[in-house]
Design a protein around this motif. Sequence first.
Motif, mmCIF file in Angstrom:
data_model
loop_
_atom_site.group_PDB
_atom_site.id
_atom_site.type_symbol
_atom_site.label_atom_id
_atom_site.label_comp_id
_atom_site.label_asym_id
_atom_site.label_seq_id
_atom_site.Cartn_x
_atom_site.Cartn_y
_atom_site.Cartn_z
ATOM 1 N N LEU A 1 0.895 -1.103 0.406
ATOM 2 C CA LEU A 1 -0.005 0.067 0.332
ATOM 3 C C LEU A 1 0.724 1.272 0.739
ATOM 4 C CD1 LEU A 1 -2.476 -0.469 2.352
ATOM 5 C CD2 LEU A 1 -2.321 -1.194 0.521
ATOM 6 N N HIS A 2 0.229 2.603 -0.407
ATOM 7 C CA HIS A 2 0.687 3.804 0.090
ATOM 8 C C HIS A 2 1.370 3.491 1.823
ATOM 9 C CE1 HIS A 2 0.785 5.949 -3.967
ATOM 10 N NE2 HIS A 2 -0.538 5.195 -4.522
ATOM 11 N N SER A 3 1.823 4.309 1.708
ATOM 12 C CA SER A 3 2.138 4.811 3.076
ATOM 13 C C SER A 3 1.339 5.652 4.188
ATOM 14 C CB SER A 3 3.501 5.713 3.013
ATOM 15 O OG SER A 3 3.317 7.162 2.541
ATOM 16 N N ASP A 4 0.578 6.321 3.391
ATOM 17 C CA ASP A 4 -0.662 7.248 4.170
ATOM 18 C C ASP A 4 -1.906 5.826 4.318
ATOM 19 O OD1 ASP A 4 -1.408 7.001 1.595
ATOM 20 O OD2 ASP A 4 -2.032 9.666 1.782
ATOM 21 N N GLY A 5 -2.015 4.204 3.096
ATOM 22 C CA GLY A 5 -2.760 3.551 3.497
ATOM 23 C C GLY A 5 -3.525 3.338 2.112
ATOM 24 N N SER A 6 -3.484 4.883 1.569
ATOM 25 C CA SER A 6 -4.718 5.015 0.379
ATOM 26 C C SER A 6 -4.473 4.185 -0.695
ATOM 27 C CB SER A 6 -4.352 6.207 0.254
ATOM 28 O OG SER A 6 -3.390 6.745 0.016
ATOM 29 N N GLY A 7 -5.116 4.602 -1.458
ATOM 30 C CA GLY A 7 -5.273 3.681 -2.871
ATOM 31 C C GLY A 7 -5.347 1.701 -2.671
ATOM 32 N N PRO A 8 -5.920 1.336 -4.271
ATOM 33 C CA PRO A 8 -5.615 -0.492 -3.638
ATOM 34 C C PRO A 8 -4.603 -0.268 -3.443
ATOM 35 C CG PRO A 8 -6.536 0.407 -6.180
ATOM 36 C CD PRO A 8 -5.900 2.428 -4.596
ATOM 37 N N ALA A 9 -4.180 -2.022 -3.168
ATOM 38 C CA ALA A 9 -3.348 -2.766 -3.576
ATOM 39 C C ALA A 9 -2.935 -3.217 -3.974
ATOM 40 C CB ALA A 9 -3.675 -3.521 -2.834
ATOM 41 N N ARG B 1 -0.171 11.118 8.625
ATOM 42 C CA ARG B 1 -1.145 9.664 7.801
ATOM 43 C C ARG B 1 -2.435 10.218 7.684
ATOM 44 N NH1 ARG B 1 1.439 4.695 9.733
ATOM 45 N NH2 ARG B 1 3.050 5.314 11.001
ATOM 46 N N ALA B 2 -2.768 11.571 7.580
ATOM 47 C CA ALA B 2 -3.733 11.395 7.045
ATOM 48 C C ALA B 2 -4.999 11.032 7.260
ATOM 49 C CB ALA B 2 -3.673 12.266 6.126
ATOM 50 N N ILE B 3 -6.192 10.006 7.996
ATOM 51 C CA ILE B 3 -6.302 9.740 8.645
ATOM 52 C C ILE B 3 -8.175 10.377 8.761
ATOM 53 C CG2 ILE B 3 -7.896 7.755 10.095
ATOM 54 C CD1 ILE B 3 -5.199 7.828 11.859
ATOM 55 N N PRO B 4 -8.616 10.364 7.641
ATOM 56 C CA PRO B 4 -10.191 10.550 7.566
ATOM 57 C C PRO B 4 -10.843 11.031 9.254
ATOM 58 C CG PRO B 4 -10.338 9.766 6.085
ATOM 59 C CD PRO B 4 -8.490 8.890 6.497
ATOM 60 N N SER C 1 -15.285 14.781 14.004
ATOM 61 C CA SER C 1 -14.050 15.591 14.744
ATOM 62 C C SER C 1 -14.342 17.313 14.195
ATOM 63 C CB SER C 1 -12.540 15.962 13.921
ATOM 64 O OG SER C 1 -11.814 17.085 14.519
ATOM 65 N N LYS C 2 -14.402 17.908 15.574
ATOM 66 C CA LYS C 2 -14.921 19.484 15.342
ATOM 67 C C LYS C 2 -13.651 20.724 14.463
ATOM 68 C CE LYS C 2 -18.735 18.572 18.405
ATOM 69 N NZ LYS C 2 -19.116 19.049 19.459
ATOM 70 N N VAL C 3 -12.820 19.550 14.705
ATOM 71 C CA VAL C 3 -11.720 20.170 14.603
ATOM 72 C C VAL C 3 -10.351 20.696 13.397
ATOM 73 C CG1 VAL C 3 -11.249 20.823 16.902
ATOM 74 C CG2 VAL C 3 -9.854 18.904 15.787
ATOM 75 N N SER C 4 -11.006 19.256 13.011
ATOM 76 C CA SER C 4 -10.133 18.798 11.266
ATOM 77 C C SER C 4 -11.137 17.969 10.934
ATOM 78 C CB SER C 4 -8.773 18.456 11.414
ATOM 79 O OG SER C 4 -8.192 18.241 10.236
ATOM 80 N N ASN C 5 -10.828 17.765 9.422
ATOM 81 C CA ASN C 5 -11.687 16.211 8.645
ATOM 82 C C ASN C 5 -10.263 15.278 8.430
ATOM 83 O OD1 ASN C 5 -9.095 17.495 6.873
ATOM 84 N ND2 ASN C 5 -10.401 18.032 5.598
ATOM 85 N N ILE C 6 -9.124 15.464 9.205
ATOM 86 C CA ILE C 6 -8.905 14.464 9.226
ATOM 87 C C ILE C 6 -7.999 14.143 11.220
ATOM 88 C CG2 ILE C 6 -7.817 14.556 8.042
ATOM 89 C CD1 ILE C 6 -5.128 15.713 8.780
#
Length: 530
Positions: A173-181, A469-472, A476-481
């Motif tokens: 995977l990408h380092s942030d876990g995004s995208g298909p394997a 890491r940009a975990i969605p 959250s009330k302070v950020s979208n990640i």
Amino acid sequence: MMIKLHSGIRFRLAVIFLACFTMMATLGAYLLQRNLHSNFLEIEQDSAIEDVTRVIYGLNNELRYVKIIISDWGNWNELYQYSLDKRPDFYTENLGEQQLKTASLSVVQITGRQNEIISYEQQGLSPKETSAFFSAQKNRAELATLMQQPEKRVCGFLKTVAGLVSTCWRAILHSDGSGPASGILMMGRLIEAQHLQLMRDGSQLPFSIVAPSPNTQIHWQLKNVPDDFIGHEVSVQFSDKTLTLHYPLYDTNQNHIYDIQLIIHRKILSEGQGIIQNISIQLVSIAMLCCAILIIYLHYTLVQPLKTLQKTLAHVRAEHSWSTIIKQGSDDEIGQLGQEINGLLQVINNQVVHLENLSLTDSLCDLANRRSFDLQLRQELNRCKRLKHPLALLILDIDFFKQYNDHYGHPAGDLALKTVSNTLKSVFLRLTDLPARIGGEEFAVLMPNTDEVGALQITRTLQASIERRAIPHEASKVSNILTVSIGLVIYKPQQSQTAEELIEQADQLLYQAKKAGRNQICMHIKNADI
């Protein structure tokens, strides 16, 4: 007649004394056999099971090493790209034999999305162990499952010509876990003779890895077996002097490939039998004493102490209080028996302490747990006072984690906790640093010999790493990640704070960070907050 009568009475008295003692000795031997013998058998079984479990966890550490390496490589952007474009220069620089030696690996295999072999490299294995051999250990359905569940890992052992290999498969995977394997990464490490010897030296157990043996009719149930091990029973063969235990090892296709064989000398039972035999001999040796003295003496010096000892052992077994010291006021055989049992209880207590050390780790996040953190904090405070070094402590809380669980579900929450713990381990690389999970979504880090500047710098690095890491986190009330709030405190040797007071101060700073809007660091320096 008087002489005959006297002789007859003396004879009858001798017969009565002998009959009384024989009855008492028989009854005493029966009680000892029924009470102590069963206790020794249970102690022997518990001790043997603990020994086998220690060996299993030793092998599990070999598997854990491969897990750690594959977790890092499986989220590597360059490897992700290589599995798509197959650049030779990347292979030469990162996947060659020298790189395997550096990482202490025996085999690395990469397959593409269509299950085609992209690259295969090995060192230390037989030429017979080709990419086809390792590919055969996983069918297409299993590989497809790994592609569809990128965070899943399949780990276990394989039997090769060179010996036992610990292996893991996972998606790339990408380092942030995004995208298909982009493919499947397989890694393996040969468990060589020197690795086994190190495990023997560390556990002080003479185990060996042998060919599978036929199962016996007697099996003991094991507790706390690691998740990657299929077997939960050990077969037992008894002899007068030894116990031979066989624990089956299965490969990733659930084939029985090896046995862990452990031969244990039956010291506990033999010493118990010796104790019972010695007491019986002592009973017989008192047969010449008169009946009154015999009854009084046996009551106060044998029966009563044995009853007390039996009750104490029953209490120890029921309460699992293995550190109990049996107090004996005499130096006779009963006192020696108490000393021998104290020695046996010390052995058991040492084994229990070892298993308790294994319980100092949080099973979900693979970090130190609250108990381990509290113990280490007290030790570090004492060390700081002695060496005059500062100590930094941060407490971290995931912002709006309850809303995260409510929105994404608890499985996703567990993955988020694991991601945060992996980030902690990747940022705090010093052996002296101790990242720990001390609550549900609360983490803490001890940083010995770290001043304000260094602590603040590494804490900001941690906060930035979590944001990367940009975990969605739509709830959250302070950020979208996913973000974190951190309380940071510095302990200096001239201070007189206790561990509880230091934690309380860090908690207050964490509360201030939350109150100030979250997603920030609150640190107290010379009456100024930042």
